[in-house]
Scaffold this motif. Sequence first.
Motif, mmCIF file in Angstrom:
data_model
loop_
_atom_site.group_PDB
_atom_site.id
_atom_site.type_symbol
_atom_site.label_atom_id
_atom_site.label_comp_id
_atom_site.label_asym_id
_atom_site.label_seq_id
_atom_site.Cartn_x
_atom_site.Cartn_y
_atom_site.Cartn_z
ATOM 1 N N SER A 127 -7.783 4.515 8.698
ATOM 2 C CA SER A 127 -8.691 3.421 8.315
ATOM 3 C C SER A 127 -10.039 3.943 7.829
ATOM 4 C CB SER A 127 -8.880 2.457 9.487
ATOM 5 O OG SER A 127 -9.310 3.157 10.635
ATOM 6 N N ALA A 128 -10.367 5.198 8.145
ATOM 7 C CA ALA A 128 -11.639 5.751 7.653
ATOM 8 C C ALA A 128 -11.614 5.914 6.138
ATOM 9 C CB ALA A 128 -11.931 7.096 8.324
ATOM 10 N N ALA A 129 -10.413 5.913 5.566
ATOM 11 C CA ALA A 129 -10.298 6.029 4.102
ATOM 12 C C ALA A 129 -10.532 4.692 3.408
ATOM 13 C CB ALA A 129 -8.923 6.577 3.727
ATOM 14 N N LEU A 130 -10.791 3.661 4.200
ATOM 15 C CA LEU A 130 -10.999 2.335 3.612
ATOM 16 C C LEU A 130 -12.493 2.035 3.543
ATOM 17 C CD1 LEU A 130 -9.635 -0.316 2.588
ATOM 18 C CD2 LEU A 130 -9.727 -1.137 4.952
ATOM 19 N N ARG A 131 -13.028 1.919 2.320
ATOM 20 C CA ARG A 131 -14.439 1.581 2.140
ATOM 21 C C ARG A 131 -14.609 0.076 2.256
ATOM 22 N NH1 ARG A 131 -14.573 6.418 2.368
ATOM 23 N NH2 ARG A 131 -15.145 7.854 0.704
ATOM 24 N N SER A 132 -15.635 -0.328 2.956
ATOM 25 C CA SER A 132 -15.935 -1.749 3.120
ATOM 26 C C SER A 132 -16.993 -2.146 2.098
ATOM 27 C CB SER A 132 -16.415 -1.985 4.550
ATOM 28 O OG SER A 132 -16.719 -3.333 4.735
ATOM 29 N N VAL A 133 -16.599 -2.932 1.109
ATOM 30 C CA VAL A 133 -17.518 -3.346 0.042
ATOM 31 C C VAL A 133 -18.259 -4.602 0.492
ATOM 32 C CG1 VAL A 133 -17.702 -3.947 -2.405
ATOM 33 C CG2 VAL A 133 -15.824 -2.467 -1.619
ATOM 34 N N PRO A 134 -19.594 -4.595 0.383
ATOM 35 C CA PRO A 134 -20.343 -5.782 0.834
ATOM 36 C C PRO A 134 -20.047 -7.009 -0.033
ATOM 37 C CG PRO A 134 -21.813 -4.181 -0.207
ATOM 38 C CD PRO A 134 -20.470 -3.532 -0.112
ATOM 39 N N THR A 135 -20.418 -8.174 0.488
ATOM 40 C CA THR A 135 -20.095 -9.411 -0.229
ATOM 41 C C THR A 135 -21.349 -10.122 -0.712
ATOM 42 O OG1 THR A 135 -20.096 -10.665 1.840
ATOM 43 C CG2 THR A 135 -17.988 -9.768 1.113
ATOM 44 N N HIS A 136 -21.153 -10.988 -1.690
ATOM 45 C CA HIS A 136 -22.192 -11.913 -2.152
ATOM 46 C C HIS A 136 -22.437 -12.958 -1.059
ATOM 47 C CE1 HIS A 136 -22.228 -10.364 -6.208
ATOM 48 N NE2 HIS A 136 -20.913 -10.516 -6.331
ATOM 49 N N ILE A 152 0.848 -1.204 0.000
ATOM 50 C CA ILE A 152 0.000 0.000 0.000
ATOM 51 C C ILE A 152 0.880 1.248 0.000
ATOM 52 C CG2 ILE A 152 -1.870 1.226 1.182
ATOM 53 C CD1 ILE A 152 -2.944 -1.430 2.145
ATOM 54 N N ASN A 153 2.073 1.140 0.556
ATOM 55 C CA ASN A 153 2.997 2.272 0.478
ATOM 56 C C ASN A 153 3.403 2.528 -0.980
ATOM 57 O OD1 ASN A 153 4.389 4.370 1.693
ATOM 58 N ND2 ASN A 153 6.244 3.154 2.011
ATOM 59 N N VAL A 154 3.656 1.467 -1.726
ATOM 60 C CA VAL A 154 3.969 1.641 -3.151
ATOM 61 C C VAL A 154 2.759 2.237 -3.873
ATOM 62 C CG1 VAL A 154 4.823 0.552 -5.261
ATOM 63 C CG2 VAL A 154 5.513 -0.381 -3.045
ATOM 64 N N LYS A 173 -5.249 -1.983 9.177
ATOM 65 C CA LYS A 173 -4.109 -1.665 10.041
ATOM 66 C C LYS A 173 -3.000 -1.017 9.213
ATOM 67 C CE LYS A 173 -1.773 -3.884 13.924
ATOM 68 N NZ LYS A 173 -1.762 -5.039 14.826
ATOM 69 N N ALA A 174 -2.795 -1.494 7.997
ATOM 70 C CA ALA A 174 -1.768 -0.893 7.138
ATOM 71 C C ALA A 174 -2.105 0.572 6.847
ATOM 72 C CB ALA A 174 -1.638 -1.682 5.838
ATOM 73 N N LEU A 175 -3.376 0.848 6.563
ATOM 74 C CA LEU A 175 -3.763 2.233 6.286
ATOM 75 C C LEU A 175 -3.576 3.120 7.512
ATOM 76 C CD1 LEU A 175 -6.821 1.505 4.030
ATOM 77 C CD2 LEU A 175 -4.810 2.802 3.350
ATOM 78 N N GLU A 176 -3.811 2.548 8.690
ATOM 79 C CA GLU A 176 -3.574 3.305 9.933
ATOM 80 C C GLU A 176 -2.094 3.651 10.062
ATOM 81 O OE1 GLU A 176 -6.976 0.937 12.549
ATOM 82 O OE2 GLU A 176 -4.906 0.953 13.215
ATOM 83 N N ILE A 177 -1.251 2.636 9.905
ATOM 84 C CA ILE A 177 0.179 2.840 10.107
ATOM 85 C C ILE A 177 0.730 3.827 9.074
ATOM 86 C CG2 ILE A 177 2.448 1.682 10.005
ATOM 87 C CD1 ILE A 177 0.922 -0.843 11.134
ATOM 88 N N LEU A 178 0.230 3.742 7.850
ATOM 89 C CA LEU A 178 0.699 4.628 6.789
ATOM 90 C C LEU A 178 0.207 6.063 6.970
ATOM 91 C CD1 LEU A 178 0.172 2.131 3.835
ATOM 92 C CD2 LEU A 178 2.386 3.012 4.612
ATOM 93 N N GLY A 179 -0.640 6.292 7.963
ATOM 94 C CA GLY A 179 -1.117 7.651 8.227
ATOM 95 C C GLY A 179 -2.214 8.095 7.277
#
Lengths: 489, 489
Positions: free
Chosen positions: B205-214, B160-162, B196-202
């Motif tokens: 986690s609020a920037a992560l959308r949770s897509v529903p599943t089938h 995710i950093n890349v 957790k990666a998005l948190e650590i990268l600053g």
Amino acid sequence: MPEPSVDLNADSILDPADWSAFCTEAHLALDVALNFMQERPGEAVWTELPDEVKNFTEPLPYEGQPLSTVVDEIKHRILPYTLGNTHSRFWGWVHGTGTASGIVSQMMVAAINANMGGRDHAPMYIEAQVIEWMRHLFALPPGSSGIICSGTSSATLMAINVARVHAAGVEVRSEGNSNTELVAYTSSESHVSVSKALEILGIGSAALRSVPTHPDFSMDCSVLVAMIAEDLASGLKPFLVVSTLGTVNTGAFDDIATIATVCQDLGIWHHVDGAFGALGVLSEKIKPRLAAISQADSIAFDFHKWMHVGYAAGCLLVRDGELHRQTFESSPAYLQSETQGVAAGSPWPSEYGIELSRGFTALGVWVQLKEMGVQRLGRAIYRNCLQAQWLGEAVELDHTLELMAPVSLNIVCFRYVADHLSVGALNSLNKRIVVELQVRGIAVPSATVLRGHSVIRVCITNHRTRRSDLEALHQAVGGIALELLKEMP
Amino acid sequence: MPEPSVDLNADSILDPADWSAFCTEAHLALDVALNFMQERPGEAVWTELPDEVKNFTEPLPYEGQPLSTVVDEIKHRILPYTLGNTHSRFWGWVHGTGTASGIVSQMMVAAINANMGGRDHAPMYIEAQVIEWMRHLFALPPGSSGIICSGTSSATLMAINVARVHAAGVEVRSEGNSNTELVAYTSSESHVSVSKALEILGIGSAALRSVPTHPDFSMDCSVLVAMIAEDLASGLKPFLVVSTLGTVNTGAFDDIATIATVCQDLGIWHHVDGAFGALGVLSEKIKPRLAAISQADSIAFDFHKWMHVGYAAGCLLVRDGELHRQTFESSPAYLQSETQGVAAGSPWPSEYGIELSRGFTALGVWVQLKEMGVQRLGRAIYRNCLQAQWLGEAVELDHTLELMAPVSLNIVCFRYVADHLSVGALNSLNKRIVVELQVRGIAVPSATVLRGHSVIRVCITNHRTRRSDLEALHQAVGGIALELLKEMP
């Protein structure tokens, strides 16, 4: 490619077909490993890799081959061409030597194959014991926390993440760095892992102020204080000072007592990068210089350097254990801990760091401390410092050499000098000397640059080094320099 | 405490005084490790830890003790109380079993004690070979890069950093997250390491959308497309989709072909979290389901799970190797690489990741692939999937059990049902069943929650499991449930 039919009820496909034959192979392999581990005097520290090792490529193996064939390939293609850090004349960068009993630790680690992310099993209590010993060693208060990790790079990354939560609140985890006013401070001699951590954390390396150093390469704390005051006046938010115990170039110690006071007064997080220097506490002679480390907010250091645990093994300690946990914890449904059964035992180490699955690195540290004891480990460290002093004095007595930094710990930076050479020619000459020492297999120092001068850098974190090894280095430097000077225009 | 006087010219303080005696000890220790590794039928998978193991504390050892004493302590205090993941009836979370030859790999790793941060030595070419094999396995183009790391948590963090540098430019390294409009997408079943990666990268986690599943727990791609369109319309910057191959709860595979197309059309980074599922490519039977993985921008997976390399060993692969390097490289004076000598050999792995010092994890992977071969490893994986299908069918034929998710790979989620029980009572009952199976040493499934229901989760990443082990589990679940029902009010 057709797959053979699969018997759902057969024994393992991957276990040895014949355990007794496998055990025989394993003992033969152990003899290969043990034989490699014993130093063979006169052997080259490092050997240029032949093309058949460098350019060897082989297709992805679809069929397996006997373990003995693989061990044979290790014996012929890897063991003769290792880095050299197990040799008594390896002093490049900052490398640990390892120990013979590391072989025993690692075979146990492989057999147990513990996943140290959490849950309730004996290996967890071994890691907890190691962390408790480290808390005691650095005189941190009860309630401090710690985690074993791959090394100081990741320990520092984790520490600065805790410092960010300290400064910006736990909501920074969800909201990200909305606060673009965070600024951090470290000396111009600090390790690149500090700026790299700020990059990865999304704070950005531009937020890291580089504090100049005294002539002994330790941080100039009066400048630090002035820089912080200026940033505060500009409305910025100083949140972190990273001090260094044992700078990578020269082994300088920052004045952590003063830095601790500055940080405490202003509520700034004080992280100590003690990658190799922090374990100086193992020696009663060096320990007094580290007294103020017990005031740090966090400490990062390596077991694989001066404690000679096998690569990779480092540690992070945090004074405020609860803040540490708040920075990293999360509890999805599939990781709920329980009060009973395998999922018991809390808190889990994965709540204190980046990784969920983790290796049983703690065992190698635990075995090293129990087998060697603090005194013996400390004596090996102290001996390296005395050897560095000895080499520093030898350099000062030799008019063809110049000592380029005070020998404050275990690192000697010097260069060959000749009056008629320009700065540029001297730099080339000394870089060439380092390469020649390595290529000829005589010794492995590394090269670095101090205030514009290329220097030969001898970092003694090596329990095998004898004074005679340093004498051999000294003699070879002079001989090689004369050879190279003849070739120069 | 006075330290004994130190002889600067003596042999190592930490090497064995008597090598021959040490070698004898090492061989005895190997027998302890080998004996532990062999499965003993009938033995408990997991044993409740006695207080003398849990509460054992000992002061930091100042004096050392014989290695044989330390090995003896490992034998009595650790080996009887391990997690159980080397046992044929361990199916908790996602754990690898390890292999016997892992003991041989790890003794070699310890003897060589390589620091894999960089420099020119044979171990570097072993890691390069493993990465090249992985590139080939996933059909990534030449120019792709890779790095071996501790596991998927850190691989995903690096990926995710890349992706951030891809979206925000390399200046994000110095400037930090000035762009607060970055948004990422992953399914509601994805692993916690993504947020957790998005948190650590600053990034937060609020920037992560949770897509529903089938209903099969794979990502609903039509909703993904709609969410991205909405965010674009709001002026946000979608930069990343993380798809999952083998969700942790049920082993579901996201439709990576569709996700790849969506991402390519919009210039969004597509990272595949294939922690255990990605190595399905080792089996010719599962490989077709992974065909689109070769279009991913990055792939993270573990060697320590379904390939049974010892903990901890994972991998990151990145399609754009140059971007990968630009994200992590840095070259301070003390790490200048050279064209000759020990500091030659570039690029160094430390330019592709978080760590500078790194362990020789690659050797265990290399040995595993060479000794076992892809076919045998793939067969062990495929067998686990067939075993999961078998168990799924057995659950469906048993009217006291309910299958709670399709068996799409190697995971079976089910629960015990009884008509008269409320949702809450059923949840308690099934959680209790899991704990009882563990505490009685019969089997180790884990517990999780699917759409509000507590379930018994059996994840077969275990080359030792036989159908008879699953039969024993099936029988025990019924027996324990009846016992517990009698106790219920």
